[in-house]
Design an enzyme around this catalytic site. Structure first.
Site, PDB file in Angstrom:
ATOM      1  CD  GLU A   6    -104.776  61.623  45.041  1.00 51.27           C
ATOM      2  OE1 GLU A   6    -105.179  62.183  44.007  1.00 51.27           O
ATOM      3  OE2 GLU A   6    -103.580  61.607  45.376  1.00 51.27           O
ATOM      4  CG  HIS A   7    -110.593  60.138  45.422  1.00 49.66           C
ATOM      5  ND1 HIS A   7    -111.258  59.672  44.320  1.00 49.66           N
ATOM      6  CD2 HIS A   7    -109.518  59.327  45.586  1.00 49.66           C
ATOM      7  CE1 HIS A   7    -110.628  58.596  43.845  1.00 49.66           C
ATOM      8  NE2 HIS A   7    -109.558  58.374  44.592  1.00 49.66           N
ATOM      9  CB  THR A   8    -110.254  67.098  47.377  1.00 53.18           C
ATOM     10  OG1 THR A   8    -108.960  67.126  46.773  1.00 53.18           O
ATOM     11  CG2 THR A   8    -110.150  66.516  48.772  1.00 53.18           C
ATOM     12  N   GLY A  37    -101.724  56.374  37.703  1.00 52.34           N
ATOM     13  CA  GLY A  37    -102.072  57.492  38.580  1.00 52.34           C
ATOM     14  C   GLY A  37    -101.179  58.696  38.378  1.00 52.34           C
ATOM     15  CG  LEU A  38     -97.491  58.641  37.730  1.00 53.80           C
ATOM     16  CD1 LEU A  38     -96.085  58.216  37.298  1.00 53.80           C
ATOM     17  CD2 LEU A  38     -97.410  59.453  39.022  1.00 53.80           C
ATOM     18  CB  SER A  54    -105.704  59.841  30.617  1.00 52.08           C
ATOM     19  OG  SER A  54    -105.974  60.442  31.863  1.00 52.08           O
ATOM     20  CG  ASP A  81    -105.471  64.371  36.688  1.00 51.21           C
ATOM     21  OD1 ASP A  81    -105.207  64.736  37.847  1.00 51.21           O
ATOM     22  OD2 ASP A  81    -105.952  63.262  36.414  1.00 51.21           O
TER      23      ASP A  81
HETATM   24  P1  NG1 Z   1    -105.817  59.608  38.017  1.00 51.88           P
HETATM   25  O1  NG1 Z   1    -106.567  58.342  37.959  1.00 51.88           O
HETATM   26  O2  NG1 Z   1    -104.682  59.582  38.906  1.00 51.88           O
HETATM   27  O3  NG1 Z   1    -105.459  60.148  36.665  1.00 51.88           O
HETATM   28  C1  NG1 Z   1    -108.128  60.699  38.895  1.00 51.88           C
HETATM   29  C2  NG1 Z   1    -108.819  61.924  38.295  1.00 51.88           C
HETATM   30  C3  NG1 Z   1    -108.486  63.195  39.076  1.00 51.88           C
HETATM   31  C4  NG1 Z   1    -108.684  63.013  40.573  1.00 51.88           C
HETATM   32  C5  NG1 Z   1    -107.937  61.741  41.046  1.00 51.88           C
HETATM   33  C6  NG1 Z   1    -108.168  61.438  42.494  1.00 51.88           C
HETATM   34  C7  NG1 Z   1    -109.213  61.921  35.887  1.00 51.88           C
HETATM   35  C8  NG1 Z   1    -108.660  62.262  34.555  1.00 51.88           C
HETATM   36  N1  NG1 Z   1    -108.413  62.123  36.932  1.00 51.88           N
HETATM   37  O4  NG1 Z   1    -106.751  60.776  38.652  1.00 51.88           O
HETATM   38  O5  NG1 Z   1    -109.279  64.259  38.591  1.00 51.88           O
HETATM   39  O6  NG1 Z   1    -110.049  62.947  40.900  1.00 51.88           O
HETATM   40  O7  NG1 Z   1    -108.343  60.618  40.288  1.00 51.88           O
HETATM   41  O8  NG1 Z   1    -107.732  62.470  43.315  1.00 51.88           O
HETATM   42  O9  NG1 Z   1    -110.332  61.470  35.997  1.00 51.88           O
END
Ligand code: NG1
Length: 409
Positions: free
Chosen positions: A36-38, A128-129, A132, A175
């Protein structure tokens, strides 16, 4: 929330536009298992695609107009002309996610053919799934195919990661990559710069349970600012650690990226350099990123070896690091993680950017019911008036990535 079948989608299309749809474009949401956040630090992640997805019935047009209606009436229809520099909808408006791929593909390749579409999604929003990116990919894949762009799924995923930045989030590429390139029954280790997917089979008796806090982590407001701020902190930390290593004679030139830093000094060397170079807050951010990248490597080994307990420990450690060092957890996320473990999970962690949204827990097939019950009863039933439907707590099925084809008649 549940997706209607394609006949219902086709009927809605015909009622709206007076002709039948010819094609179907679809892209799944995802759950990130670890890492996560990598991604925006060009370090690896290990997500899998979900059985929940965006599906869009469409009919190509002979001009550059795009008209898209959403079966969910909360989201008003969006019409626009494909061109570089498409005017944005207001921040947070869903239209920005359908304009993003059109704008980017017009800038990069001059695409000029649009379509009429009706779409439906059963990916929970702002959880967080990655609802988008499923939307961006669904529209981007359709535009790429009907404009005859030659781009394989990995190249398209790369384009969509750039495209989504139109919405204002400086996201990484995880994503779009997993939603575009996933394989059924598998998770994927994804590496960046250049983008690479390595599919890893999910052991037959492992189950990943997803549970939603019900707290939306909108990527247009405070969560977006906090996300972008984390990203800047990581960039600053890398520059400072690089300068420190140069002063110490540990590197001849500043590392241009996190992978370059790790190749030069290793995980432990990087953490040690961080301790020398950084003040408390930046050190915490930096330590999370470095240790999380290491956990992804180990997690792939656990998955290949079928070591459920080992994978669970890594997920627990990931959550602890996200909570203490990266500071993106919340009381609700922590509560769900605790309940999952008490219910018999091998490990659990927040998934996605944090600040709300979902957790993911790992359980053996035998322990799954206990985990589902603990999450439903302990969290959802305990909150009066809010049921724990399938949308809130469910078993994630490792699913196939995006596809585009003729609409079944
Ligand atoms: P979420 O908020 O879960 O869609 C975002 C980022 C990912 C990644 C994660 C953290 C977008 C579209 N998605 O995901 O690339 O950085 O946070 O691991 O910005």
């Amino acid at each position: 929330m549940s997706a209607p079948n394609d006949d219902v989608l086709a009927e809605a299309f015909t009622a709206r536009y007076g002709a039948r749809p010819t094609h179907l474009s679809r892209a799944p949401g995802r759950v990130n298992l670890i890492g996560e956040h990598t991604d925006y630090n060009d370090l690896p992640v290990l997500p899998m695609a979900l059985q929940r997805e965006v599906r869009m019935a469409l009919r190509p047009r002979e001009d550059g107009l795009v008209r898209i209606a959403n079966e969910n009436v909360e989201f008003e229809p969006v019409d626009f002309e494909i061109k570089p520099g498409i005017p944005r909808s207001t921040p947070g408006h869903w239209g920005n996610y359908v304009k993003a791929p059109a704008d980017h593909l017009a800038r990069r390749f001059g695409i000029d053919l649009g379509f009429d579409g009706v779409l439906v999604s059963d990916v929970p929003v702002a959880s967080g799934l990655s609802s988008s990116s499923a939307l961006v990919n669904t529209v981007g894949l359709a535009l790429a195919r009907l404009n005859d762009l030659e781009a394989d799924p990995v190249a398209l995923a790369d384009l969509m990661a750039d495209a989504e930045r139109y919405t204002g989030t400086r996201g990484g590429g995880m994503d779009q990559a997993i939603s575009m390139g996933a394989r059924a029954g598998h998770a994927a280790r994804i590496d960046f710069a250049p983008l690479r997917l390595n599919h890893v089979r999910v052991p037959d008796d492992w189950r990943f349970v997803v549970a939603d806090t019900g707290v939306r982590a909108e990527k247009s407001g405070a969560a977006q600012r906090a996300y972008n701020a984390r990203r800047e902190e990581c960039e600053r930390a890398l520059r400072m650690v690089g300068a420190y290593l140069i002063r110490r004679g540990g590197m001849p030139v500043p590392p241009s990226s996190y992978p370059v830093l790790l190749a030069a000094v290793g995980y432990e060397g990087a953490v040690t350099a961080g301790e020398g170079a950084l003040e408390t807050q930046l050190l915490k951010r930096f330590r999370h990123v470095i240790t999380e990248a290491r956990r992804v490597e180990l997690a792939v080994e656990m998955m290949v070896g079928g070591d459920l307990a080992g994978m669970g420990e890594l997920m627990d450690a990931s959550h602890a690091s996200l909570r203490r060092d990266y500071e993106v957890s919340s009381p609700e996320l922590d509560e769900l993680v605790t309940l999952a473990r008490e219910g018999g999970a091998a490990g659990a962690r927040l998934t996605g950017a944090g600040f709300g949204g979902c957790v993911v827990a790992l359980a053996s097939s035998d322990a799954t019911d206990g985990v589902l019950r603990a999450l439903r009863d302990g969290y959802w039933a305990a909150r009066s008036g809010q049921g724990a439907g399938e949308d809130r707590v469910f078993v994630a099925v490792p699913s196939e990535g995006a596809s585009y084809g003729l609409m079944r008649r």
